[in-house]
Enzyme design. Structure first.
Site: not given
Ligand code: DGT
Ligand code: CA
Length: 364
Positions: A10, A110-111
């Site tokens: 991830d 991203d996973e």
């Molecule tokens: P992490 O894995 O907890 O370090 O953080 P992220 O940002 O990689 O979160 P993840 O894996 O849930 O989501 C991957 C990407 O998807 C993130 O960088 C941006 C997008 N994303 C996630 N949640 C939302 C949301 O609620 N709204 C929008 N527009 N995009 C999102």
């Molecule tokens: Ca992520």
């Protein structure tokens, strides 16, 4: 037969981290990647934020205005999403990860799950080494960090990956499942959303350990057979789902809000041409061709309409995509009695590009 060894990789705070690698000087500041609706200066929502911003209370999905309030007295950086770029980086990483797996399954941008059982002979000790090598490779190639979970199946690997973030590595061997799982809140399990969580709490089930001890027949009475059995097995870390590449049968789409409701074709095409460029970049990065071009419109009264056309010969050409979108909208605008509020483009019928197909498409 030995246990399977499955890794979930991830990427950490993905969109924001990609932005940091583009401009390293922002990485010790709060970085917030936003989807601006364009209606007013700060309308829209937070897509994701780096950990500096998260520590100050910023979360995905939060209104931009609220994130700005939380970061009022900081040197926070707010950036618009750059989907084409994230997809390019994602495709590079996914292509690289495929080589590390016996079988591979990408989940979202991203996973990815990697079944590495064969190549490490089912040995969890070697899984740690392989995970470190994978992390190093991603870092060298893209400067990005990721969190990795390793377990005997996808469910355990997913939970393991969430235990230590960012830049984490957590390995849960079969005999460690109960120790890791029991204290975790039940919503760490996939399919336990807010409503199910509430329902479970009324049954005094708060942790995965509580769920594991709960009578399976009672779970079935409350949640039905399929879900009841799933919860029972999941709480014990049981999951037999194979790791397998998803078909290319999906679609790629973009939709965005117009500055104002309109029936003006040039105004609409300005937006959709941008969307076509983003979709084209993703097709290129993933070496895909498309067969069907669709347009989507949310009308002034919020009703949703769509039109599509399938091509004789699949293509990945931007001019063909833009051309079909233009024709579809030309016709659509003349038929419509309502103004357009949001417009989008969706391509489907995706397939891997073959060398001979490329020659054909250049004659369209
Ligand atoms: P992490 O894995 O907890 O370090 O953080 P992220 O940002 O990689 O979160 P993840 O894996 O849930 O989501 C991957 C990407 O998807 C993130 O960088 C941006 C997008 N994303 C996630 N949640 C939302 C949301 O609620 N709204 C929008 N527009 N995009 C999102
Ligand atoms: Ca992520």
């Amino acid at each position: 037969m030995h246990d399977r060894v499955i890794m979930l990789i991830d990427l950490d705070y993905f969109y924001a981290q990609v932005e940091e690698t583009r401009n390293p000087s922002i990485s010790n500041k709060p970085v917030v990647v936003c989807v601006y609706s364009g209606r007013s200066e700060d309308s829209g929502a937070v897509s994701t934020a780096n950990y500096v911003a998260r520590k100050l209370g910023v979360k995905s999905g939060m209104p931009i205005v609220l994130a700005k309030a939380k970061l009022r007295n900081t040197d926070a950086v707010f950036l618009p999403v750059n989907n084409g770029l994230y997809e390019e980086v994602s495709a590079r990483i996914m292509n690289l990860l495929r080589d590390y797996a016996d079988s591979f399954e990408q989940v979202g941008i991203d996973e990815a799950y990697l079944d590495v059982t064969q190549r490490i002979g089912g040995n969890f000790q070697d899984a740690a080494k392989l995970a470190q090598t994978t992390k190093k490779e991603i870092k060298t190639q893209t400067s990005l960090t990721c969190s990795i979970g390793v377990g005997p199946n996808k469910l355990v690997a997913k939970i393991a990956a969430d235990i230590q973030k960012p830049d984490g590595l957590t390995i849960i061997r079969p005999e460690q499942i109960a120790d890791y799982f029991s204290p975790l809140p039940i919503d760490h399990l996939i399919r336990v959303g807010a409503k199910t969580k509430e329902k479970m709490q009324t049954l005094a089930i708060n942790t995965i350990g509580d769920l594991a001890k709960y009578d399976v027949q009672k779970l079935i009475d409350v949640f039905g057979k399929t879900l009841g059995l799933y919860f029972h097995n999941a709480s014990a870390g049981i999951d037999n789902e194979p790791v397998q590449e998803r078909g290319e049968a999906e679609s790629i789409s973009r939709i965005s809000t117009l500055k104002e409701d309109t029936l003006d074709l040039s105004f609409i095409l300005e937006k959709t041409n941008q969307q076509c460029k983003e979709i084209h970049a993703e097709l290129e990065a993933r070496t895909l061709i498309l067969r069907t071009v669709g347009i989507i419109a949310v009308m002034k009264d919020i009703s949703i309409r769509s039109r599509s056309r399938s091509l004789e010969i699949p293509t990945n050409r931007l001019d063909v995509l833009e051309g079909v979108v233009k024709e579809l909208f030309e016709k659509f605008v003349t038929e419509s009695n309502l103004e357009f509020r949001r417009v989008g483009v969706k391509v489907s019928g995706l397939a891997r590009e073959q060398k001979n197909q490329k020659q054909l498409t250049s004659f369209i």
